[in-house]
Design an enzyme around this catalytic site. Sequence first.
Site, PDB file in Angstrom:
ATOM      1  N   LEU A 199       0.868  -1.168   0.000  1.00 50.61           N
ATOM      2  CA  LEU A 199       0.000   0.000   0.000  1.00 50.61           C
ATOM      3  C   LEU A 199       0.906   1.220   0.000  1.00 50.61           C
ATOM      4  O   LEU A 199       1.888   1.266   0.745  1.00 50.61           O
ATOM      5  CB  LEU A 199      -0.880   0.024   1.253  1.00 50.61           C
ATOM      6  CG  LEU A 199      -2.251  -0.652   1.218  1.00 50.61           C
ATOM      7  CD1 LEU A 199      -2.918  -0.522   2.579  1.00 50.61           C
ATOM      8  CD2 LEU A 199      -3.140  -0.066   0.145  1.00 50.61           C
ATOM      9  N   ASP A 200       0.575   2.226  -0.805  1.00 53.94           N
ATOM     10  CA  ASP A 200       1.362   3.457  -0.805  1.00 53.94           C
ATOM     11  C   ASP A 200       1.374   4.070   0.592  1.00 53.94           C
ATOM     12  O   ASP A 200       0.401   3.919   1.354  1.00 53.94           O
ATOM     13  CB  ASP A 200       0.766   4.469  -1.784  1.00 53.94           C
ATOM     14  CG  ASP A 200       0.963   4.052  -3.230  1.00 53.94           C
ATOM     15  OD1 ASP A 200       1.902   3.282  -3.501  1.00 53.94           O
ATOM     16  OD2 ASP A 200       0.176   4.507  -4.087  1.00 53.94           O
ATOM     17  N   PRO A 201       2.449   4.783   0.956  1.00 52.69           N
ATOM     18  CA  PRO A 201       2.488   5.410   2.288  1.00 52.69           C
ATOM     19  C   PRO A 201       1.289   6.308   2.574  1.00 52.69           C
ATOM     20  O   PRO A 201       0.803   6.356   3.712  1.00 52.69           O
ATOM     21  CB  PRO A 201       3.791   6.218   2.249  1.00 52.69           C
ATOM     22  CG  PRO A 201       4.667   5.445   1.311  1.00 52.69           C
ATOM     23  CD  PRO A 201       3.735   4.917   0.250  1.00 52.69           C
ATOM     24  N   PHE A 202       0.767   7.014   1.557  1.00 56.92           N
ATOM     25  CA  PHE A 202      -0.350   7.922   1.823  1.00 56.92           C
ATOM     26  C   PHE A 202      -1.680   7.175   1.961  1.00 56.92           C
ATOM     27  O   PHE A 202      -2.682   7.750   2.408  1.00 56.92           O
ATOM     28  CB  PHE A 202      -0.424   8.988   0.716  1.00 56.92           C
ATOM     29  CG  PHE A 202      -1.481   8.756  -0.324  1.00 56.92           C
ATOM     30  CD1 PHE A 202      -2.652   9.484  -0.306  1.00 56.92           C
ATOM     31  CD2 PHE A 202      -1.298   7.807  -1.325  1.00 56.92           C
ATOM     32  CE1 PHE A 202      -3.633   9.275  -1.269  1.00 56.92           C
ATOM     33  CE2 PHE A 202      -2.252   7.603  -2.291  1.00 56.92           C
ATOM     34  CZ  PHE A 202      -3.430   8.338  -2.259  1.00 56.92           C
ATOM     35  N   ALA A 203      -1.707   5.881   1.608  1.00 58.64           N
ATOM     36  CA  ALA A 203      -2.931   5.083   1.692  1.00 58.64           C
ATOM     37  C   ALA A 203      -3.050   4.428   3.069  1.00 58.64           C
ATOM     38  O   ALA A 203      -2.058   4.199   3.766  1.00 58.64           O
ATOM     39  CB  ALA A 203      -2.935   4.020   0.606  1.00 58.64           C
TER      40      ALA A 203
END
Length: 313
Positions: free
Chosen positions: A49-53
Amino acid sequence: MAQSLPKKPCLPIHGVLLLDKPVGLSSNDALLKAKRLLSAKKAGHTGTLDPFATGLLPLCFGEATKFSQDLLDADKCYETVVHLGVATTTGDTEGDVTARNDVNVTAAQIEAVLADFRGPLTQIPPMHSALKRDGKPLYEYARAGITLEREARHITIHALELLDYAAPYLTLRVNCSKGTYIRVLGEDIGNALGCGAHLNALRRIGVGSLTLDGSITLETLAECPEADRTARLLPVDGLLTSFPAIYLPATLAQRFAQGQRLSLGKEGVALTAPEPEPGSRMRVYEFESGRLLGTGLMKEFTVLAPERLVAFT
């Protein structure tokens, strides 16, 4: 000189943790934190998962890591907020703004555009992604100002639902195949509406048959007494619930565990209904103890071949 404290021994833990990943943390960092909290010997995650997600990040421990590929290949479900009228270099909130446009679209126009994004699609992976080229992730090239050609991928949007629209934000629920970049989907929808877009928020709510029900945050896990933390793990076969099950008597179970292909008779073998077709993947148990032995393939109606075996220690 002060003596250093002895290192806590790692434990042979087996199971699956449904982690609710926080914003700002990479999937690998989340895995390392959970691994330390559980003092686990072996661990792996099932797709980044992307860090911002935020949201569901199933973590596998011990023998469960043998089945992590099944979740990498599974469909995913997300809820996302798309900010219309503002484009960024990364397609999300972490990039620099590259364009601003007025947003003059109606919910009816949005619904009409969404219809074009349901079903089979091709999608070009973004430069700001972890895909590797010559051993280096694409985002490293992007940060150096280098843009590389990327081959389009075939994906499928199984369901795309408009949950809310309050300009310039629209909230979507997306059920999609593996390899789908929701950032790219959001950008493409914004471009189709003529105003551009980026993702303001992204939350994964499902991976295969797993959901956020029963998930736990790192903070809550850390607050649990150490002796109780492993109780938050699903069993190894929590990853295999979509497979039909077969239960073998002790003699056949021993042969299967040794990697032998079995010719099954009816006596002493229990199958979940409906009876599996040749080529079906099975979860295989010992009948008497209920112990998971691993997964197998039905080569013919009565032939079971070992696929992945488990060895709990």
